[in-house]
Design a protein around this motif. Structure first.
Motif, short mmCIF file in Angstrom:
data_model
loop_
_atom_site.label_atom_id
_atom_site.label_comp_id
_atom_site.label_asym_id
_atom_site.label_seq_id
_atom_site.Cartn_x
_atom_site.Cartn_y
_atom_site.Cartn_z
N PRO A 1 38.80 31.82 51.49
CA PRO A 1 38.80 33.19 50.96
C PRO A 1 37.43 33.57 50.40
N ALA A 2 37.13 34.85 50.36
CA ALA A 2 35.87 35.35 49.79
C ALA A 2 36.07 36.81 49.41
N PRO A 3 36.80 37.05 48.30
CA PRO A 3 37.14 38.44 47.97
C PRO A 3 35.90 39.28 47.64
N LEU A 4 36.00 40.58 47.96
CA LEU A 4 34.87 41.49 47.71
C LEU A 4 35.03 42.27 46.42
N ASN A 5 36.25 42.40 45.92
CA ASN A 5 36.43 43.27 44.75
C ASN A 5 37.32 42.59 43.69
N ALA A 6 37.42 43.25 42.53
CA ALA A 6 38.11 42.66 41.38
C ALA A 6 39.58 42.38 41.70
N TYR A 7 40.21 43.29 42.45
CA TYR A 7 41.61 43.07 42.84
C TYR A 7 41.74 41.78 43.64
N ASP B 1 41.16 50.16 42.30
CA ASP B 1 40.30 50.91 41.36
C ASP B 1 40.67 50.56 39.91
N VAL B 2 41.97 50.39 39.63
CA VAL B 2 42.39 50.03 38.27
C VAL B 2 41.89 48.62 37.94
N CYS B 3 42.00 47.71 38.89
CA CYS B 3 41.53 46.32 38.66
C CYS B 3 40.03 46.30 38.38
N GLU B 4 39.28 47.15 39.07
CA GLU B 4 37.83 47.22 38.88
C GLU B 4 37.51 47.71 37.46
N ARG B 5 38.27 48.74 37.00
CA ARG B 5 38.02 49.35 35.68
C ARG B 5 38.55 48.49 34.56
N ASP B 6 39.65 47.73 34.80
CA ASP B 6 40.34 47.02 33.73
C ASP B 6 40.61 45.57 34.17
N PRO B 7 39.54 44.74 34.25
CA PRO B 7 39.74 43.37 34.73
C PRO B 7 40.66 42.56 33.83
N ALA B 8 40.74 42.92 32.52
CA ALA B 8 41.63 42.17 31.62
C ALA B 8 43.09 42.39 32.01
N LEU B 9 43.43 43.63 32.37
CA LEU B 9 44.81 43.93 32.80
C LEU B 9 45.09 43.21 34.13
N ALA B 10 44.11 43.27 35.05
CA ALA B 10 44.29 42.60 36.35
C ALA B 10 44.54 41.11 36.13
N VAL C 1 61.02 35.46 42.83
CA VAL C 1 60.01 36.14 43.65
C VAL C 1 59.20 37.04 42.71
N ILE C 2 57.88 36.84 42.72
CA ILE C 2 57.01 37.65 41.85
C ILE C 2 56.44 38.81 42.68
N ALA C 3 57.05 39.99 42.52
CA ALA C 3 56.55 41.20 43.20
C ALA C 3 55.86 42.13 42.20
N ALA C 4 55.79 41.72 40.93
CA ALA C 4 55.08 42.52 39.91
C ALA C 4 53.60 42.18 39.97
N ALA C 5 52.77 43.20 39.83
CA ALA C 5 51.31 42.99 39.91
C ALA C 5 50.62 44.29 39.52
N GLU C 6 49.31 44.21 39.31
CA GLU C 6 48.49 45.42 39.34
C GLU C 6 47.82 45.42 40.70
N ARG C 7 48.24 46.33 41.57
CA ARG C 7 47.80 46.28 42.98
C ARG C 7 46.77 47.36 43.32
#
Ligand code: NAP
Length: 307
Positions: free
Chosen positions: A127-133, A74-83, A65-71
């Motif tokens: 799907p049609a996501p609005l943000n980097a996350y 705001d962090v995903c928006e600032r750091d898309p490479a980490l996301a 089960v993969i429960a690890a993530a960057e959730r």
């Protein structure tokens, strides 16, 4: 013995899941952590492909089960490479390693893969996501389904449950501002009254995942995309009103009727849970009961016991 690896066992959802799964006395549970290791967890950085492959080889799980993530949006928006590294590339690495061993992989995704304009959303709606996350999690879903036929994506909405700090969940992160507004001379706290959320209790999600794992253990694995959601719609303003009641705080809350977030967020991503419900899977604890459990286990200093 049926063996489950929980990757991200130190996170808010991962801890609830480990608590639930370890009650299954005939199962072995191996949990990983990254920045918060403990005696009960194995240290693992999911960006390290070799380490992930060694972990899966050595653990030899029946299910991962993969429960690890960057959730954090705001962090995903600032750091898309980490996301991307956590929410996409690591999912592919883990799913590939699990697939080589014949293990089933369950990856956790989000209602933020939808734009929130046409709820409720079925698992097969576009799907049609609005943000980097949301974009990174949607790519993660595709990484899983492209990598293995023995995989399943579980989409979830706003989560809350047992916490180790107030900011762990977007529900409990409202508590400090609510308490400040109730202090003598405290300024009113402005709370979003625009976006409709379906707060979902992590111990309930843990039951859903345990039930999914039980099907896998009996040779009836669920594949593709499934969704699970609480069934009580609330804005953050309404959540704050209920938190203030539970904490018996005379809070001064102001509804904000237009979105004020820096990161674009969807209006209402209500997830239809029908695919799992039709399989007889699910549990929903009412919000007012669940939130009192959370606040009793992690009391706000100076507040009375939850009402
Ligand atoms: N929270 C929500 O409201 C919400 C809503 C919908 C969907 N989801 C999804 O649900 C899942 C679980 O979310 P959560 O709220 O439980 O998240 P969380 O509390 O932030 O936990 C994140 C987990 O990821 C681990 N992690 C972070 N970086 C890592 C790395 N480089 N290598 C290995 N592990 C790493 C963390 O380990 P350490 O803590 O040890 O560093 C922790 O165990 C995620 O997929 C999230 O997208 C969450």
């Amino acid at each position: 013995m049926f063996k489950v690896a929980v990757i991200g066992g130190s996170g808010m959802l991962g801890r609830a899941l480990v608590d639930e799964l370890t009650q299954q006395t005939s199962w072995k549970v191996v949990a990983t952590a990254f920045s918060r290791p403990s005696a009960q967890t194995v240290a693992l950085d999911i960006r390290d492909t070799g380490a992930v492959e060694r972990f899966i080889e050595q653990t030899a799980p029946d299910a991962v089960v993969i429960a690890a993530a960057e959730r954090r949006p705001d962090v995903c928006e600032r750091d898309p490479a980490l996301a991307r590294a956590l929410n996409v590339d690591a999912v592919r690495t883990i799913a590939a390693a699990a697939d080589r061993r014949g293990a089933w992989t369950l990856s956790i995704s989000t209602d933020y893969v939808f734009d929130g304009t046409h709820p409720p959303y079925r698992h097969d709606n576009a799907p049609a996501p609005l943000n980097a996350y949301g974009h990174s999690k949607l790519e993660g879903e595709r990484a899983l389904t492209e990598t293995t036929d023995r995989g399943c994506v579980l989409r979830l909405p706003l989560l809350y449950g047992p916490i180790v700090n107030w900011s762990e969940s977007a529900v409990t992160s409202l508590v400090p501002a609510i308490a400040a507004s109730a202090a003598p001379g405290g300024e009113p706290a402005t709370m979003d009254a625009w976006a409709i959320r379906y707060p979902t209790f992590t111990p309930d999600v843990a039951v859903v995942i345990r039930q999914m794992l039980e099907r896998h253990a009996r040779g009836e694995p669920i594949t593709g995309i499934v969704q699970w959601s609480g069934d009580e719609p609330m804005t953050k303003y309404e959540i704050a009103v209920r938190l203030a009641e539970a904490l018996q705080l005379d809070a001064h809350l102001m509804p904000q009727h237009t979105p004020a977030d820096a990161t674009p967020r969807p209006h209402n991503c209500h997830l239809a849970s029908s695919r799992l419900e039709e399989l007889g899977i699910g549990r929903r604890t009412p919000f007012d009961i669940a939130i009192r459990q959370v606040l009793t286990a992690f009391p706000w200093q100076g507040a009375r016991s939850p009402a």
